[in-house]
Design an enzyme around this catalytic site. Structure first.
Site, short mmCIF file in Angstrom:
data_model
loop_
_atom_site.label_atom_id
_atom_site.label_comp_id
_atom_site.label_asym_id
_atom_site.label_seq_id
_atom_site.Cartn_x
_atom_site.Cartn_y
_atom_site.Cartn_z
N ASP A 101 -8.71 -83.74 5.21
CA ASP A 101 -8.40 -83.20 3.88
C ASP A 101 -8.28 -84.33 2.86
O ASP A 101 -7.87 -85.44 3.20
CB ASP A 101 -7.08 -82.42 3.97
CG ASP A 101 -6.91 -81.48 2.78
OD1 ASP A 101 -7.84 -81.33 1.98
OD2 ASP A 101 -5.81 -80.90 2.67
N ARG A 115 -15.64 -71.78 -2.35
CA ARG A 115 -15.81 -72.95 -3.24
C ARG A 115 -17.05 -72.79 -4.11
O ARG A 115 -17.92 -71.96 -3.80
CB ARG A 115 -15.92 -74.21 -2.39
CG ARG A 115 -14.62 -74.47 -1.67
CD ARG A 115 -14.63 -75.78 -0.94
NE ARG A 115 -13.30 -75.98 -0.41
CZ ARG A 115 -12.71 -77.16 -0.27
NH1 ARG A 115 -13.34 -78.26 -0.61
NH2 ARG A 115 -11.50 -77.25 0.20
N HIS A 158 -16.94 -85.81 -0.45
CA HIS A 158 -17.41 -85.33 0.86
C HIS A 158 -18.36 -86.35 1.50
O HIS A 158 -18.35 -86.56 2.70
CB HIS A 158 -18.11 -83.97 0.71
CG HIS A 158 -17.17 -82.89 0.25
ND1 HIS A 158 -15.93 -82.70 0.79
CD2 HIS A 158 -17.29 -81.95 -0.74
CE1 HIS A 158 -15.32 -81.69 0.18
NE2 HIS A 158 -16.13 -81.22 -0.75
N TRP A 174 -9.80 -87.63 -3.63
CA TRP A 174 -10.33 -89.02 -3.57
C TRP A 174 -11.38 -89.19 -4.66
O TRP A 174 -11.38 -90.19 -5.38
CB TRP A 174 -10.93 -89.25 -2.19
CG TRP A 174 -11.45 -90.63 -1.94
CD1 TRP A 174 -10.77 -91.68 -1.40
CD2 TRP A 174 -12.78 -91.12 -2.23
NE1 TRP A 174 -11.58 -92.78 -1.31
CE2 TRP A 174 -12.82 -92.47 -1.82
CE3 TRP A 174 -13.92 -90.54 -2.78
CZ2 TRP A 174 -13.97 -93.25 -1.95
CZ3 TRP A 174 -15.05 -91.32 -2.91
CH2 TRP A 174 -15.08 -92.66 -2.50
N TRP A 218 -16.14 -70.80 1.93
CA TRP A 218 -17.26 -70.18 1.20
C TRP A 218 -16.87 -69.85 -0.23
O TRP A 218 -17.73 -69.64 -1.08
CB TRP A 218 -17.71 -68.88 1.90
CG TRP A 218 -18.25 -69.07 3.28
CD1 TRP A 218 -17.63 -68.75 4.45
CD2 TRP A 218 -19.54 -69.63 3.64
NE1 TRP A 218 -18.44 -69.08 5.52
CE2 TRP A 218 -19.62 -69.61 5.05
CE3 TRP A 218 -20.62 -70.13 2.92
CZ2 TRP A 218 -20.73 -70.08 5.76
CZ3 TRP A 218 -21.72 -70.60 3.62
CH2 TRP A 218 -21.77 -70.57 5.01
N LEU A 263 -17.55 -88.76 25.24
CA LEU A 263 -16.73 -88.04 24.24
C LEU A 263 -17.35 -86.69 23.88
O LEU A 263 -18.55 -86.61 23.60
CB LEU A 263 -16.64 -88.89 22.96
CG LEU A 263 -16.00 -88.22 21.74
CD1 LEU A 263 -14.50 -88.04 21.93
CD2 LEU A 263 -16.27 -89.03 20.47
N LEU A 289 -1.39 -75.66 8.61
CA LEU A 289 -2.48 -75.58 9.59
C LEU A 289 -3.78 -75.03 9.02
O LEU A 289 -4.85 -75.20 9.61
CB LEU A 289 -2.07 -74.71 10.79
CG LEU A 289 -0.94 -75.27 11.66
CD1 LEU A 289 -0.67 -74.34 12.84
CD2 LEU A 289 -1.28 -76.66 12.19
N SER A 290 -3.68 -74.32 7.88
CA SER A 290 -4.89 -73.80 7.22
C SER A 290 -5.84 -73.07 8.18
O SER A 290 -7.04 -73.31 8.17
CB SER A 290 -5.63 -74.93 6.49
OG SER A 290 -4.81 -75.47 5.50
C1 FPP Z 1 -11.29 -80.85 2.63
O1 FPP Z 1 -11.06 -81.69 1.54
C2 FPP Z 1 -12.58 -81.19 3.21
C3 FPP Z 1 -13.57 -80.30 3.48
C4 FPP Z 1 -13.45 -78.86 3.25
C5 FPP Z 1 -14.85 -80.76 4.03
C6 FPP Z 1 -14.73 -81.82 5.05
C7 FPP Z 1 -16.03 -82.41 5.33
C8 FPP Z 1 -16.24 -83.70 5.61
C9 FPP Z 1 -15.15 -84.67 5.73
C10 FPP Z 1 -17.58 -84.22 5.91
C11 FPP Z 1 -18.04 -83.56 7.16
C12 FPP Z 1 -19.11 -84.28 7.81
C13 FPP Z 1 -19.88 -83.74 8.75
C14 FPP Z 1 -20.78 -84.63 9.45
C15 FPP Z 1 -19.92 -82.31 9.07
P1 FPP Z 1 -10.98 -81.04 0.09
O2 FPP Z 1 -12.34 -80.97 -0.45
O3 FPP Z 1 -10.27 -79.72 0.18
O4 FPP Z 1 -10.11 -82.09 -0.66
P2 FPP Z 1 -9.03 -81.77 -1.80
O5 FPP Z 1 -7.95 -80.95 -1.16
O6 FPP Z 1 -8.56 -83.13 -2.19
O7 FPP Z 1 -9.74 -81.05 -2.91
#
Ligand code: FPP
Length: 257
Positions: A37, A88, A54, A42, A86, A148, A212-213
């Site tokens: 998260d 978003r 992302h 960021w 979805w 792994l 836990l979302s």
């Molecule tokens: C939550 O942060 C993050 C996500 C919903 C997406 C996570 C995806 C990645 C880390 C990349 C995945 C990579 C692969 C290879 C599948 P947020 O966007 O909700 O952050 P925020 O709460 O700060 O807005």
């Protein structure tokens, strides 16, 4: 100024964690689950679009997969897209759907070399075909790998998973192949996406959110939870080892004394 100094100290402290932080290699958590998260925040801190967060998050995925492999973690499950994601904005969803494909096309060879076995947990049906194809290719090509186990939770929702399991089990009862008395915890576990894997020993969630979302609700009944304020793109292998070291200091009693 003071805040900056304290941030620098925190970073220095974090960097002092290395593989040696994890003292007992025999007592590693077998299965680590991660809620990645903070990508959006960021990006916002840097006046960048959310998708830049992302992309940076994907870089962290590569680092943490390596760190997990190097220390000998058996199973790593990463929450990459929930059934609620979805909702978003369309361009963000489109971008998130392309990331698995990009990750697999750039990383698969190295992951195969590392003997990593890739699996998707979640509902494949609603994914765009290019996302599904990429994941299925990775699953196929790494099927017999014994290192792994790397699970991507994509279009995954804990409640949805439990509903699906109940529905499959009810169908078996209705068709006469199963008696209601035969419904046990282990039978339910066999109907979850994670049926091949033991429950997570440790959950890591970044970015300071403490919830836990909808992630692995059934499986996390006795999981140790570890939260950090660090945003996922900044999460380092030192942070990862710190989480494991903290886990090793916990007493797991499973309801006993
Ligand atoms: C939550 O942060 C993050 C996500 C919903 C997406 C996570 C995806 C990645 C880390 C990349 C995945 C990579 C692969 C290879 C599948 P947020 O966007 O909700 O952050 P925020 O709460 O700060 O807005």
């Amino acid at each position: 100024m003071l805040e900056k100094l304290s941030q620098m100290l925190t970073r220095k402290e974090r960097q002092s964690n290395n593989e040696n932080t994890v003292r007992d290699r025999e007592a590693l958590p077998a299965h680590i689950a991660v809620i990645m998260d903070g990508n959006g925040r960021w990006a916002k801190q840097r006046s960048l679009p959310r998708i830049a967060g992302h992309r940076a998050g994907m870089k962290t995925v590569k680092e943490i997969v390596k760190a997990a492999d190097e220390i000998g973690i058996k199973i790593l499950t990463l929450y990459a897209f929930s059934t609620e994601n979805w909702k978003r904005p369309r361009d963000e969803v489109d971008f998130l759907m392309k990331l698995p494909q990009e990750f697999i096309s750039t990383e698969l060879d190295e992951l195969i070399e590392r003997n990593v076995c890739i699996r998707m947990v979640g509902s494949k049906e609603e994914l765009p075909s290019f996302t599904r194809d990429a994941l299925e290719k990775a699953e196929r090509k790494t099927l017999n790998n014994t290192g792994l186990k790397l699970n991507f939770a994509l279009n995954y929702g804990g409640r949805n998973e439990i509903v699906r399991a109940i529905s499959e089990i009810s169908q078996r009862v209705k068709e006469g192949g199963l008696e209601p008395e035969e419904i046990t915890e282990s039978l339910i576990a066999q109907h979850l996406y994670t049926r091949e894997f033991p429950d997570p020993d440790l959950l890591i969630r970044t970015s300071g959110e403490i919830r836990l979302s909808n992630f692995m609700l059934w499986q996390m009944a006795y999981t140790e939870l570890w939260f950090t304020d660090v945003l996922w793109p900044d999460f380092s292998k030192e942070d990862f080892y710190q989480a494991i070291a903290d886990y090793q200091g916990r007493a797991r009693r499973y309801g006993s004394v």
